[in-house]
Each structure stands twice: as structure tokens, then as C-alpha cells.
Write a protein that holds these residues in place. Structure first.
Motif, PDB file in Angstrom:
ATOM      1  N   VAL A   7      39.865  -3.574 -18.671  1.00  0.00           N
ATOM      2  CA  VAL A   7      38.584  -3.133 -18.124  1.00  0.00           C
ATOM      3  C   VAL A   7      38.276  -1.689 -18.527  1.00  0.00           C
ATOM      4  CG1 VAL A   7      37.362  -2.620 -15.976  1.00  0.00           C
ATOM      5  CG2 VAL A   7      38.625  -4.755 -16.200  1.00  0.00           C
ATOM      6  N   LEU A  61      31.627  -1.457 -15.553  1.00  0.00           N
ATOM      7  CA  LEU A  61      31.190  -2.573 -14.716  1.00  0.00           C
ATOM      8  C   LEU A  61      30.868  -3.810 -15.556  1.00  0.00           C
ATOM      9  CD1 LEU A  61      28.965  -0.742 -12.081  1.00  0.00           C
ATOM     10  CD2 LEU A  61      31.172  -1.848 -11.707  1.00  0.00           C
ATOM     11  N   THR A  62      30.230  -3.612 -16.687  1.00  0.00           N
ATOM     12  CA  THR A  62      29.948  -4.727 -17.596  1.00  0.00           C
ATOM     13  C   THR A  62      31.239  -5.351 -18.091  1.00  0.00           C
ATOM     14  OG1 THR A  62      27.897  -3.675 -18.293  1.00  0.00           O
ATOM     15  CG2 THR A  62      28.778  -5.390 -19.734  1.00  0.00           C
ATOM     16  N   LEU A  64      34.149  -5.326 -16.565  1.00  0.00           N
ATOM     17  CA  LEU A  64      34.820  -5.994 -15.455  1.00  0.00           C
ATOM     18  C   LEU A  64      34.152  -7.313 -15.078  1.00  0.00           C
ATOM     19  CD1 LEU A  64      36.888  -5.926 -13.071  1.00  0.00           C
ATOM     20  CD2 LEU A  64      35.124  -4.726 -11.785  1.00  0.00           C
ATOM     21  N   LEU A  65      32.837  -7.303 -14.967  1.00  0.00           N
ATOM     22  CA  LEU A  65      32.130  -8.458 -14.427  1.00  0.00           C
ATOM     23  C   LEU A  65      31.724  -9.500 -15.467  1.00  0.00           C
ATOM     24  CD1 LEU A  65      29.849  -6.551 -11.908  1.00  0.00           C
ATOM     25  CD2 LEU A  65      31.977  -7.785 -11.424  1.00  0.00           C
ATOM     26  N   ILE A  66      31.558  -9.081 -16.719  1.00  0.00           N
ATOM     27  CA  ILE A  66      31.046 -10.012 -17.726  1.00  0.00           C
ATOM     28  C   ILE A  66      32.023 -10.203 -18.887  1.00  0.00           C
ATOM     29  CG2 ILE A  66      29.180 -10.451 -19.377  1.00  0.00           C
ATOM     30  CD1 ILE A  66      27.353  -8.841 -17.474  1.00  0.00           C
ATOM     31  N   PRO A  69      35.969 -11.684 -18.171  1.00  0.00           N
ATOM     32  CA  PRO A  69      36.011 -13.125 -17.878  1.00  0.00           C
ATOM     33  C   PRO A  69      35.606 -14.002 -19.068  1.00  0.00           C
ATOM     34  CG  PRO A  69      34.948 -11.955 -16.077  1.00  0.00           C
ATOM     35  CD  PRO A  69      35.151 -10.961 -17.193  1.00  0.00           C
TER      36      PRO A  69
END
Length: 151
Positions: A7, A61-62, A64-66, A69
């Protein structure tokens, strides 16, 4: 620990590359906040200089969240799946670059200017994502390596 590195590290390295390029350019100390939005390389450098903390936060944040995964699902796919995913990423970069270029485009400067800005923004994004995905690749255990560790 590896997930935290996936991340933080790719955006950190990607932003470090741009920071070094901008910081050691000849115009760094002359960059002003009022230059932003002109659609020039200097304006882009000024934007990057003044909004670096915000941009880095959005990048983490991008990631981590997109990105992580999706990376975890795509990395185990076939070569064709990886190729299609890369093409989709390039298409997204082109669409975002076109949107950004159109937004900052002054119609009086002509179509040539918006095309140049679009190509520049596409190149910036593609370099960032190439660095990002390369670092993710280095941080990801391959399935055969994971099997060896568990045995």
C-alpha cells in the motif's frame, strides 16, 4: 507487513521519482501557486509541488482500496488476463488524461495545445503506473514461492 508495503511503497517510489525530477529542475525555486491551471509543464510542476501531501494521500487510499485488491486478483490470472488488464489500465489513463486536459484547456490556445497536454498527462500517468505495478510485482509472492514457504 507485506500488505502495508504494497500500500505504501509503490506510491512512495512513484512520487519520489516525480519529486526528484521536479525538485532538481532549473525552475523549482521559481514555481508559484498562481501558475497552476495554465496547461504548461511549469504549471503542472507548481501543482505537484504545492499539493504533494494531498496527492500522496489520495494515491495511498487508491492503492489500499482499489489497486491492491485488483492486483491480488489479476496477478494469479493467465498471461492473457494480465495483458487485458494492462490495456484497460492504459485506456483509463488516456481517458483521465483527456478529461484533465479538456478541463484545463483554454480554447483560445487551439486544439494543438490540448493534444500536447493530453499526451503529457498520459505519459505522466503511464510512468507512474508502470513504476507502481513493477514495485507491486516485486513485493508479491508468486504461488510457487508461497507453496515452498508453507512446506
Amino acid at each position: 507487513m507485506r500488505k502495508l508495503l504494497k500500500v505504501i511503497l509503490p506510491p512512495l517510489i512513484g512520487f519520489a521519482v516525480y519529486f526528484i525530477a521536479i525538485r532538481y529542475s532549473s525552475v523549482y525555486f521559481t514555481l508559484r501557486i498562481d501558475e497552476m491551471g495554465e496547461g504548461t509543464i511549469t504549471a503542472f510542476m507548481a501543482y505537484y509541488r504545492y499539493f504533494l501531501p494531498l496527492l500522496f494521500t489520495v494515491a495511498v487510499l487508491t492503492q489500499l482500496l482499489i489497486v491492491v485488491p485488483i492486483w491480488d486478483r489479476v496477478f494469479l490470472k493467465s498471461t492473457t488476463g494480465k495483458f487485458i488488464s494492462s490495456l484497460i489500465l492504459c485506456l483509463i489513463c488516456i481517458l483521465f488524461a483527456a478529461g484533465i486536459s479538456y478541463t484545463i484547456w483554454d480554447k483560445q490556445s487551439g486544439v494543438d495545445h490540448v493534444i500536447k497536454v493530453g499526451l503529457f498527462m498520459t505519459a505522466v500517468q503511464l510512468v507512474y503506473w508502470a513504476v507502481n505495478l513493477f514495485v507491486l510485482y516485486l513485493l508479491t509472492k508468486k504461488p510457487e514461492q508461497a507453496a515452498e514457504v508453507t512446506e
